[in-house]
Design a protein around this motif. Structure first.
Motif, PDB file in Angstrom:
ATOM      1  N   GLU A  42       0.824  -1.199   0.000  1.00 51.93           N
ATOM      2  CA  GLU A  42       0.000   0.000   0.000  1.00 51.93           C
ATOM      3  C   GLU A  42       0.867   1.262   0.000  1.00 51.93           C
ATOM      4  OE1 GLU A  42      -3.750   2.062   2.325  1.00 51.93           O
ATOM      5  OE2 GLU A  42      -2.738   0.377   3.259  1.00 51.93           O
ATOM      6  N   VAL A  43       1.957   1.257   0.751  1.00 51.92           N
ATOM      7  CA  VAL A  43       2.875   2.395   0.764  1.00 51.92           C
ATOM      8  C   VAL A  43       3.473   2.604  -0.625  1.00 51.92           C
ATOM      9  CG1 VAL A  43       5.056   3.293   1.687  1.00 51.92           C
ATOM     10  CG2 VAL A  43       3.388   2.236   3.237  1.00 51.92           C
ATOM     11  N   ALA A  44       3.880   1.523  -1.274  1.00 53.07           N
ATOM     12  CA  ALA A  44       4.464   1.628  -2.618  1.00 53.07           C
ATOM     13  C   ALA A  44       3.465   2.205  -3.616  1.00 53.07           C
ATOM     14  CB  ALA A  44       4.966   0.258  -3.089  1.00 53.07           C
ATOM     15  N   VAL A  45       2.210   1.768  -3.549  1.00 49.92           N
ATOM     16  CA  VAL A  45       1.174   2.296  -4.448  1.00 49.92           C
ATOM     17  C   VAL A  45       0.950   3.777  -4.158  1.00 49.92           C
ATOM     18  CG1 VAL A  45      -1.296   2.217  -5.020  1.00 49.92           C
ATOM     19  CG2 VAL A  45       0.026   0.099  -4.886  1.00 49.92           C
ATOM     20  N   ALA A  46       0.845   4.144  -2.892  1.00 50.09           N
ATOM     21  CA  ALA A  46       0.635   5.550  -2.532  1.00 50.09           C
ATOM     22  C   ALA A  46       1.799   6.415  -3.015  1.00 50.09           C
ATOM     23  CB  ALA A  46       0.454   5.683  -1.016  1.00 50.09           C
ATOM     24  N   GLU A  71      -4.487  10.758   6.710  1.00 53.12           N
ATOM     25  CA  GLU A  71      -4.653   9.353   7.073  1.00 53.12           C
ATOM     26  C   GLU A  71      -5.663   9.254   8.197  1.00 53.12           C
ATOM     27  OE1 GLU A  71      -1.833   5.586   8.071  1.00 53.12           O
ATOM     28  OE2 GLU A  71      -1.423   7.441   9.138  1.00 53.12           O
ATOM     29  N   ALA A  72      -6.622   8.390   8.016  1.00 48.25           N
ATOM     30  CA  ALA A  72      -7.626   8.103   9.023  1.00 48.25           C
ATOM     31  C   ALA A  72      -7.798   6.589   9.051  1.00 48.25           C
ATOM     32  CB  ALA A  72      -8.945   8.797   8.685  1.00 48.25           C
ATOM     33  N   PRO A  73      -8.376   6.037  10.100  1.00 49.93           N
ATOM     34  CA  PRO A  73      -8.563   4.587  10.137  1.00 49.93           C
ATOM     35  C   PRO A  73      -9.288   4.085   8.890  1.00 49.93           C
ATOM     36  CG  PRO A  73      -9.052   5.539  12.271  1.00 49.93           C
ATOM     37  CD  PRO A  73      -8.855   6.697  11.314  1.00 49.93           C
ATOM     38  N   GLY A  74      -8.662   3.172   8.195  1.00 53.59           N
ATOM     39  CA  GLY A  74      -9.270   2.551   7.025  1.00 53.59           C
ATOM     40  C   GLY A  74      -9.203   3.361   5.746  1.00 53.59           C
ATOM     41  N   ARG A  75      -8.552   4.533   5.767  1.00 47.47           N
ATOM     42  CA  ARG A  75      -8.565   5.397   4.582  1.00 47.47           C
ATOM     43  C   ARG A  75      -7.323   6.275   4.522  1.00 47.47           C
ATOM     44  NH1 ARG A  75     -11.090  10.274   5.102  1.00 47.47           N
ATOM     45  NH2 ARG A  75     -10.768  11.512   3.278  1.00 47.47           N
ATOM     46  N   LEU A  76      -6.783   6.399   3.325  1.00 55.20           N
ATOM     47  CA  LEU A  76      -5.681   7.319   3.053  1.00 55.20           C
ATOM     48  C   LEU A  76      -6.118   8.194   1.889  1.00 55.20           C
ATOM     49  CD1 LEU A  76      -2.669   8.165   3.442  1.00 55.20           C
ATOM     50  CD2 LEU A  76      -2.146   6.538   1.611  1.00 55.20           C
ATOM     51  N   VAL A 126      -6.312  17.519  -7.467  1.00 55.95           N
ATOM     52  CA  VAL A 126      -6.433  16.161  -7.993  1.00 55.95           C
ATOM     53  C   VAL A 126      -6.138  15.246  -6.803  1.00 55.95           C
ATOM     54  CG1 VAL A 126      -5.652  14.502  -9.723  1.00 55.95           C
ATOM     55  CG2 VAL A 126      -5.634  16.950 -10.255  1.00 55.95           C
ATOM     56  N   TRP A 127      -7.009  14.296  -6.538  1.00 59.66           N
ATOM     57  CA  TRP A 127      -6.890  13.486  -5.333  1.00 59.66           C
ATOM     58  C   TRP A 127      -7.119  12.016  -5.649  1.00 59.66           C
ATOM     59  CZ3 TRP A 127     -11.206  10.631  -4.303  1.00 59.66           C
ATOM     60  CH2 TRP A 127     -12.397  11.065  -4.871  1.00 59.66           C
ATOM     61  N   PHE A 128      -6.624  11.181  -4.732  1.00 57.93           N
ATOM     62  CA  PHE A 128      -6.958   9.762  -4.765  1.00 57.93           C
ATOM     63  C   PHE A 128      -7.090   9.257  -3.344  1.00 57.93           C
ATOM     64  CE2 PHE A 128      -2.296   9.585  -4.725  1.00 57.93           C
ATOM     65  CZ  PHE A 128      -2.031   8.598  -3.792  1.00 57.93           C
ATOM     66  N   GLU A 129      -7.804   8.145  -3.207  1.00 60.37           N
ATOM     67  CA  GLU A 129      -7.957   7.491  -1.920  1.00 60.37           C
ATOM     68  C   GLU A 129      -7.628   6.020  -2.041  1.00 60.37           C
ATOM     69  OE1 GLU A 129     -11.875   8.188  -0.306  1.00 60.37           O
ATOM     70  OE2 GLU A 129     -11.375  10.271   0.166  1.00 60.37           O
ATOM     71  N   LEU A 130      -7.016   5.514  -0.986  1.00 54.85           N
ATOM     72  CA  LEU A 130      -6.762   4.081  -0.827  1.00 54.85           C
ATOM     73  C   LEU A 130      -7.438   3.649   0.467  1.00 54.85           C
ATOM     74  CD1 LEU A 130      -2.933   4.005  -1.659  1.00 54.85           C
ATOM     75  CD2 LEU A 130      -4.836   3.439  -3.193  1.00 54.85           C
TER      76      LEU A 130
END
Length: 133
Positions: A42-46, A71-76, A126-130
């Motif tokens: 997940e860190v690599a993708v972010a 960063e919040a629980p369950g969401r970046l 421009v944003w993204f979420e994981l």
């Protein structure tokens, strides 16, 4: 700058328009910020997606960018704001002759759980979420 807020935390960094060398720095900051709380994949993708958005903002807008990572629980959530109105990015499939150019938003679209563009009074975000973590 890193801030802690309740159960979440935030990283914020401004890059100047000629600061392409800062892309690696902000990518490294993201890795340290996420640290052991997130899995290596997940860190690599972010980091990859952040690099793409920051590079696009610095190359295509000439006014710098502000990176905000929440960063919040369950969401970046990663946001890259520029200060040029009216240039809404859109993913496209590049020609084979384009080399490595034109694939950034395709990567974001493919790897993020969600992404988008939000207009601002001056510029856009421009944003993204994981999800996960």
């Amino acid at each position: 700058m890193t801030e802690r807020q309740g159960s979440g935390s935030r990283l914020r960094r401004r890059l100047g328009h000629t600061d392409l060398s800062g892309v690696g720095g902000v990518r490294a900051e993201l890795g340290k910020f996420l640290g052991p709380r997130r899995g290596a994949e997940e860190v690599a993708v972010a980091e990859l997606l952040l690099s793409e958005l920051v590079t696009n903002a610095l190359i295509h807008t000439r006014n710098g960018a502000v990176v905000t990572v929440t960063e919040a629980p369950g969401r970046l959530r990663v946001e890259v704001r520029d200060f040029v109105p009216g240039q809404e990015p859109a993913p496209y499939v590049p020609n084979a002759d384009d080399g490595t150019h034109g694939r950034g938003l395709i990567l974001v679209q493919s790897l993020a759980d969600s992404w988008g563009v939000t207009a601002q009074a001056l510029g856009k975000v421009v944003w993204f979420e994981l999800r996960g973590g």
